[in-house]
Design a protein around this motif. Structure first.
Motif, mmCIF file in Angstrom:
data_model
loop_
_atom_site.group_PDB
_atom_site.id
_atom_site.type_symbol
_atom_site.label_atom_id
_atom_site.label_comp_id
_atom_site.label_asym_id
_atom_site.label_seq_id
_atom_site.Cartn_x
_atom_site.Cartn_y
_atom_site.Cartn_z
ATOM 1 N N MET A 12 84.134 26.984 78.074
ATOM 2 C CA MET A 12 82.965 27.637 78.683
ATOM 3 C C MET A 12 83.215 29.148 78.852
ATOM 4 S SD MET A 12 80.450 25.669 79.033
ATOM 5 C CE MET A 12 79.440 26.574 80.170
ATOM 6 N N ALA A 13 84.415 29.511 79.303
ATOM 7 C CA ALA A 13 84.738 30.919 79.447
ATOM 8 C C ALA A 13 84.674 31.629 78.104
ATOM 9 C CB ALA A 13 86.122 31.080 80.073
ATOM 10 N N GLY A 14 85.168 30.994 77.073
ATOM 11 C CA GLY A 14 85.095 31.583 75.731
ATOM 12 C C GLY A 14 83.672 31.743 75.240
ATOM 13 N N PHE A 15 82.830 30.754 75.512
ATOM 14 C CA PHE A 15 81.429 30.846 75.100
ATOM 15 C C PHE A 15 80.682 31.928 75.886
ATOM 16 C CE2 PHE A 15 81.633 26.269 73.552
ATOM 17 C CZ PHE A 15 81.693 26.662 72.231
ATOM 18 N N LEU A 16 81.001 32.052 77.179
ATOM 19 C CA LEU A 16 80.328 33.064 77.998
ATOM 20 C C LEU A 16 80.777 34.448 77.580
ATOM 21 C CD1 LEU A 16 80.389 31.396 81.502
ATOM 22 C CD2 LEU A 16 78.447 31.675 79.987
ATOM 23 N N MET A 21 78.771 21.275 73.784
ATOM 24 C CA MET A 21 79.351 20.938 75.080
ATOM 25 C C MET A 21 79.014 19.505 75.498
ATOM 26 S SD MET A 21 81.323 23.345 75.860
ATOM 27 C CE MET A 21 81.813 22.730 77.450
ATOM 28 N N VAL A 22 77.799 19.045 75.203
ATOM 29 C CA VAL A 22 77.456 17.655 75.513
ATOM 30 C C VAL A 22 78.334 16.707 74.706
ATOM 31 C CG1 VAL A 22 75.638 15.915 75.296
ATOM 32 C CG2 VAL A 22 75.108 18.145 76.276
ATOM 33 N N ALA A 23 78.478 16.977 73.411
ATOM 34 C CA ALA A 23 79.330 16.142 72.561
ATOM 35 C C ALA A 23 80.789 16.235 73.004
ATOM 36 C CB ALA A 23 79.181 16.549 71.097
ATOM 37 N N TRP A 24 81.231 17.422 73.404
ATOM 38 C CA TRP A 24 82.605 17.614 73.854
ATOM 39 C C TRP A 24 82.880 16.798 75.122
ATOM 40 C CZ3 TRP A 24 86.775 20.046 71.821
ATOM 41 C CH2 TRP A 24 87.861 20.257 72.661
ATOM 42 N N GLU A 25 81.947 16.834 76.069
ATOM 43 C CA GLU A 25 82.125 16.069 77.305
ATOM 44 C C GLU A 25 82.135 14.567 77.026
ATOM 45 O OE1 GLU A 25 82.835 16.909 80.505
ATOM 46 O OE2 GLU A 25 83.216 18.839 79.564
ATOM 47 N N LEU A 26 81.260 14.132 76.142
ATOM 48 C CA LEU A 26 81.244 12.719 75.773
ATOM 49 C C LEU A 26 82.565 12.329 75.113
ATOM 50 C CD1 LEU A 26 79.506 10.161 75.702
ATOM 51 C CD2 LEU A 26 78.659 10.915 73.482
ATOM 52 N N MET A 27 83.110 13.216 74.291
ATOM 53 C CA MET A 27 84.392 12.958 73.643
ATOM 54 C C MET A 27 85.514 12.897 74.680
ATOM 55 S SD MET A 27 86.268 15.101 70.585
ATOM 56 C CE MET A 27 86.657 16.493 71.611
ATOM 57 N N ALA A 28 85.507 13.798 75.643
ATOM 58 C CA ALA A 28 86.545 13.812 76.666
ATOM 59 C C ALA A 28 86.478 12.554 77.537
ATOM 60 C CB ALA A 28 86.407 15.063 77.538
ATOM 61 N N LEU A 29 85.285 12.142 77.923
ATOM 62 C CA LEU A 29 85.154 10.973 78.796
ATOM 63 C C LEU A 29 85.441 9.669 78.062
ATOM 64 C CD1 LEU A 29 82.070 12.044 80.912
ATOM 65 C CD2 LEU A 29 84.488 12.069 81.565
ATOM 66 N N SER A 30 85.037 9.572 76.799
ATOM 67 C CA SER A 30 85.331 8.340 76.061
ATOM 68 C C SER A 30 86.822 8.220 75.755
ATOM 69 C CB SER A 30 84.501 8.270 74.776
ATOM 70 O OG SER A 30 84.785 9.354 73.919
ATOM 71 N N LEU A 42 92.542 13.523 82.290
ATOM 72 C CA LEU A 42 91.225 13.949 82.761
ATOM 73 C C LEU A 42 91.278 15.373 83.298
ATOM 74 C CD1 LEU A 42 88.321 12.982 83.101
ATOM 75 C CD2 LEU A 42 88.938 12.219 85.403
ATOM 76 N N GLY A 43 92.335 15.703 84.026
ATOM 77 C CA GLY A 43 92.497 17.074 84.506
ATOM 78 C C GLY A 43 92.651 18.066 83.361
ATOM 79 N N GLY A 55 90.495 22.341 79.760
ATOM 80 C CA GLY A 55 90.061 22.706 78.409
ATOM 81 C C GLY A 55 88.580 23.052 78.353
ATOM 82 N N THR A 56 87.762 22.279 79.060
ATOM 83 C CA THR A 56 86.319 22.561 79.102
ATOM 84 C C THR A 56 86.052 23.893 79.793
ATOM 85 O OG1 THR A 56 85.810 20.206 79.120
ATOM 86 C CG2 THR A 56 84.096 21.691 79.886
#
Length: 186
Positions: free
Chosen positions: A182-186, A140-149, A171-172, A177-178
């Motif tokens: 998260m729902a899938g992981f939970l 998730m950290v890598a995913w967020e970094l990928m989305a923001l970059s 961005l929306g 997608g995130t």
């Protein structure tokens, strides 16, 4: 497993690629002007350093304290599938480093090309992190970094209304997608 214990020299190759890309990020963000071929050369070099990752054995890399995210360690795993994705990231990174200087020439007067190369290098770092993530938090950290970059890449030429609107839509979409991830992981 510590960094030097990874078989096949994967830690050396991925660590070198990461270091070269971090130099691009720092140089791109700190440069007042575009520095010619330095950014694409370093981006391509970092991408080339991923190509030997195809060879070697599977391994898990877990960073020691204090590099933990709560109770979960920052951990990366290398298996045959992730090796193929590392190969693809490396090849596409090299192709981008070769093609982008000519493509970006028309933007030279409007945006900071150093910022653009920094965002691209950060995107390559984060994609590598997504492919190698060994647990949900690291992913998730890598995913967020990928989305923001990638958002930074889309929004780089922000003077035009249509580009700003596309960047906000993107961005929306990454937030949605995130949320589904998260729902899938939970």
């Amino acid at each position: 497993m510590s960094l030097p214990d990874l078989s096949g020299g994967l830690a050396l190759w991925c660590g070198a690629a990461l270091a070269v890309w971090l130099v691009v990020v720092i140089a791109g963000l700190s440069a007042k002007r575009y520095t010619g071929l330095l950014h694409p050369l370093l981006t391509g070099t970092g991408s080339l350093l991923l190509l030997p990752a195809l060879f070697g054995n599977s391994a898990i890399l877990t960073f020691p304290l204090p590099l933990f995210l709560g109770d979960a360690a920052i951990a990366f795993t290398v298996d045959p599938l992730s090796r193929w994705f590392l190969l693809l990231i490396g090849l596409i990174g090299v192709a981008t480093a070769l093609f982008a200087p000519g493509y970006l020439a028309h933007l030279r007067k409007r945006i900071s090309l150093g910022f653009l190369w920094a965002a691209l290098a950060l995107l390559l770092i984060s994609m590598t992190g997504v492919v190698l993530a060994a647990n949900v938090l690291t992913f998730m950290v890598a995913w967020e970094l990928m989305a923001l970059s990638s958002f930074a890449l889309v929004a780089a030429d922000h003077e035009q209304q249509a580009i700003r609107q596309a960047a906000l839509i993107y961005l929306g979409a990454t937030r949605v997608g995130t949320a589904f991830l998260m729902a899938g992981f939970l």
